[in-house]
Motif scaffolding. Structure first.
Motif, PDB file in Angstrom:
ATOM      1  N   LYS A 176       0.871  -1.169   0.000  1.00  0.00           N
ATOM      2  CA  LYS A 176       0.000   0.000   0.000  1.00  0.00           C
ATOM      3  C   LYS A 176       0.910   1.221   0.000  1.00  0.00           C
ATOM      4  O   LYS A 176       1.865   1.270   0.779  1.00  0.00           O
ATOM      5  CB  LYS A 176      -0.907  -0.004   1.220  1.00  0.00           C
ATOM      6  N   THR A 177       0.637   2.188  -0.851  1.00  0.00           N
ATOM      7  CA  THR A 177       1.601   3.271  -1.056  1.00  0.00           C
ATOM      8  C   THR A 177       1.011   4.638  -0.745  1.00  0.00           C
ATOM      9  O   THR A 177      -0.181   4.878  -0.907  1.00  0.00           O
ATOM     10  CB  THR A 177       2.101   3.286  -2.515  1.00  0.00           C
ATOM     11  N   ASP A 178       1.904   5.520  -0.284  1.00  0.00           N
ATOM     12  CA  ASP A 178       1.599   6.931  -0.102  1.00  0.00           C
ATOM     13  C   ASP A 178       2.783   7.740  -0.597  1.00  0.00           C
ATOM     14  O   ASP A 178       3.939   7.387  -0.308  1.00  0.00           O
ATOM     15  CB  ASP A 178       1.354   7.269   1.376  1.00  0.00           C
ATOM     16  N   ILE A 179       2.495   8.806  -1.331  1.00  0.00           N
ATOM     17  CA  ILE A 179       3.568   9.721  -1.728  1.00  0.00           C
ATOM     18  C   ILE A 179       3.843  10.633  -0.543  1.00  0.00           C
ATOM     19  O   ILE A 179       2.929  11.244   0.002  1.00  0.00           O
ATOM     20  CB  ILE A 179       3.161  10.554  -2.953  1.00  0.00           C
ATOM     21  N   ARG A 180       5.084  10.701  -0.127  1.00  0.00           N
ATOM     22  CA  ARG A 180       5.405  11.529   1.039  1.00  0.00           C
ATOM     23  C   ARG A 180       5.239  13.012   0.699  1.00  0.00           C
ATOM     24  O   ARG A 180       5.660  13.463  -0.363  1.00  0.00           O
ATOM     25  CB  ARG A 180       6.828  11.261   1.538  1.00  0.00           C
ATOM     26  N   LYS A 181       4.638  13.719   1.632  1.00  0.00           N
ATOM     27  CA  LYS A 181       4.396  15.147   1.452  1.00  0.00           C
ATOM     28  C   LYS A 181       5.237  15.960   2.443  1.00  0.00           C
ATOM     29  O   LYS A 181       5.605  15.477   3.513  1.00  0.00           O
ATOM     30  CB  LYS A 181       2.910  15.464   1.676  1.00  0.00           C
ATOM     31  N   SER A 182       5.533  17.179   2.070  1.00  0.00           N
ATOM     32  CA  SER A 182       6.252  18.103   2.946  1.00  0.00           C
ATOM     33  C   SER A 182       5.239  18.857   3.795  1.00  0.00           C
ATOM     34  O   SER A 182       4.023  18.711   3.628  1.00  0.00           O
ATOM     35  CB  SER A 182       7.099  19.066   2.128  1.00  0.00           C
ATOM     36  N   ASP A 183       5.729  19.667   4.701  1.00  0.00           N
ATOM     37  CA  ASP A 183       4.846  20.390   5.620  1.00  0.00           C
ATOM     38  C   ASP A 183       3.891  21.343   4.894  1.00  0.00           C
ATOM     39  O   ASP A 183       2.807  21.632   5.392  1.00  0.00           O
ATOM     40  CB  ASP A 183       5.674  21.179   6.645  1.00  0.00           C
TER      41      ASP A 183
END
Length: 248
Positions: A176-183
């Motif tokens: 299961k994947t999520d694109i990492r986001k910045s603040d």
């Protein structure tokens, strides 16, 4: 239980392994920060001399420089340590340019395989680890698990160009994947200009096999599985004290 304090205790214990004249890899993250602060204090107090740090991220570089730790890049260190040595005479042992690296981990399994990269510095961290004679990992007991993936996802650093195709590839492996986001809500961008996909594989029964699959994929720049062959010791802190775990 104050886990921050436990991390600090373990990090400062690992710093005892740093001796005069060493080249020291400086990890990234909240745990490594305690080690960096301790090293800087020992240098300032005259208890450590002729130390050079090799940072694993721009954030670590800024912290260490601000604390007065002399720094070298990996390229500068290579030139310094191989001066007047012909490249053809180098062997694997002589390419261990860094004496000791102190870093944290997001998860440690019973075989001392690691997941790293929660702070986004997994690529440089692995490069530094591969160039290190002794990699000391500092954690509190909450980071221990029987199998990787029980407690943490696998960060996967990918080329921006290949983002969607690598999401598809990881999901084909069952993640299961999520694109990492910045603040600020945008995509997190690594020091090397790449994106990170956080891939949850669940319990990973064979880390070496998954490591190989990820290594073979062209759009994947690096991933957060660190097999135990990279690790010398894990300093694990709990209310009962510090246990030093080593690969058998």
């Amino acid at each position: 239980m104050d886990y921050s304090r436990l991390k600090q205790i373990a990090a400062e214990k690992a710093v005892e392994e740093v001796k005069d004249g060493m080249f020291v890899g400086l990890g990234t993250g909240s745990t490594a920060k305690f080690a960096i602060i301790k090293i800087a204090k020992k240098i300032k107090d005259g208890h450590l001399k002729n130390i050079y740090g090799i940072p694993t991220s721009k954030k670590t570089e800024e912290l260490a420089a601000g604390l007065g730790i002399p720094l070298l890049s990996l390229n500068q260190l290579f030139k310094l340590r191989t001066k007047n040595v012909e490249r053809r005479t180098l062997n694997i042992e002589r390419t261990k340019l860094i004496d000791i690296t102190i870093d944290g981990a997001d998860e440690v399994d019973s075989d001392l395989n690691l997941i790293k990269g929660g702070g986004g510095a997994l690529l440089r961290e692995k490069v530094i680890a591969q160039n290190t004679g002794r990699l000391l990992i500092v954690v509190d007991k909450t980071k221990l698990s029987s199998r990787l993936g029980e407690k943490f996802f696998v960060p996967v650093e990918v080329l921006q160009f290949a983002l969607e195709s690598e999401i598809n590839f990881l999901e084909s492996l069952g993640a299961k994947t999520d694109i990492r986001k910045s603040d600020d809500g945008g995509f997190f961008v690594t020091d090397e200009g790449n994106y990170i996909i956080d891939a949850n594989f669940g319990k990973i029964e064979n880390p070496a096999e998954l490591n190989s699959l990820l290594n073979e994929r062209a759009g994947i720049v690096e991933h957060g599985i660190f097999l135990n062959k990279l690790v010398d010791s894990v300093y694990c802190s709990s209310n009962d004290g510090i246990e030093i775990l080593s690969v058998s």
